[in-house]
Design an enzyme around this catalytic site. Structure first.
Site, PDB file in Angstrom:
ATOM      1  N   THR A  13       0.827  -1.209   0.000  1.00 14.37           N
ATOM      2  CA  THR A  13       0.000   0.000   0.000  1.00 14.37           C
ATOM      3  C   THR A  13       0.862   1.261   0.000  1.00 14.37           C
ATOM      4  O   THR A  13       2.030   1.241   0.376  1.00 14.37           O
ATOM      5  CB  THR A  13      -0.949   0.015   1.218  1.00 14.37           C
ATOM      6  OG1 THR A  13      -0.176   0.020   2.418  1.00 14.37           O
ATOM      7  CG2 THR A  13      -1.871  -1.197   1.209  1.00 14.37           C
ATOM      8  N   ASP A  14       0.244   2.354  -0.418  1.00 15.57           N
ATOM      9  CA  ASP A  14       0.938   3.643  -0.456  1.00 15.57           C
ATOM     10  C   ASP A  14       0.577   4.462   0.786  1.00 15.57           C
ATOM     11  O   ASP A  14      -0.062   3.961   1.712  1.00 15.57           O
ATOM     12  CB  ASP A  14       0.611   4.387  -1.753  1.00 15.57           C
ATOM     13  CG  ASP A  14      -0.873   4.704  -1.924  1.00 15.57           C
ATOM     14  OD1 ASP A  14      -1.640   4.592  -0.944  1.00 15.57           O
ATOM     15  OD2 ASP A  14      -1.273   5.073  -3.042  1.00 15.57           O
ATOM     16  N   ALA A  15       0.958   5.728   0.802  1.00 16.58           N
ATOM     17  CA  ALA A  15       0.704   6.597   1.954  1.00 16.58           C
ATOM     18  C   ALA A  15      -0.787   6.786   2.224  1.00 16.58           C
ATOM     19  O   ALA A  15      -1.186   7.065   3.355  1.00 16.58           O
ATOM     20  CB  ALA A  15       1.379   7.952   1.745  1.00 16.58           C
TER      21      ALA A  15
END
Length: 143
Positions: A13-15
């Protein structure tokens, strides 16, 4: 068709807490590699063959729902040969199971080349056999 099961990990996942498009394509490639292993293709030899390379020349993905850490995925792979040197794989990504929400659809196109001349070459027999196997009506499940 082959079905690959995967859990979304925190590192996927990203931020914003969702799977980023490049990571989703990487997960699709992971499913492709698992399908090659299922067909008894030695990945080390396959990806390091001095006689041939089969790079991805096109990739696309459409998201219909976000994918979050901890979610279980069911990824359906269906491949088709386009030319004697080229094939594509369509990936349908579902949350939970194919009866669940369709989260994304991806496509990768692959071309067989001679790694020295960079010219197209025929797909090797093992890939033609893999293409036939992955397109059987009976689903194979990969974990």
């Amino acid at each position: 068709m082959m079905i690959y099961y995967r859990t979304v990990r925190l590192g996927d996942t990203d931020a914003a807490g969702v799977v980023y498009f490049a990571t989703a394509l990487s997960i699709c490639h992971e499913a492709y590699e698992a399908s090659l292993e299922q067909a008894y293709i030695n990945l080390r030899k396959f990806f390091n063959d001095p006689e041939q390379a089969i790079p991805i020349v096109h990739g696309e993905i459409d998201f219909f729902r976000p994918l979050f850490c901890g979610e279980k995925l069911e990824i359906h792979l269906l491949a088709r040969q386009l030319k004697d040197s080229e094939f594509e794989i369509e990936y349908q990504i579902f949350k939970g199971s194919s009866e669940g929400e369709k989260a994304a659809r991806a496509l990768t196109r692959h071309v067989c080349i001679n790694p020295i001349s960079r010219q197209r070459s025929r797909l090797p027999d093992l890939m033609v056999q893999w293409l036939a196997r992955i397109n059987t009506t009976e689903s194979e499940r990969l974990y």
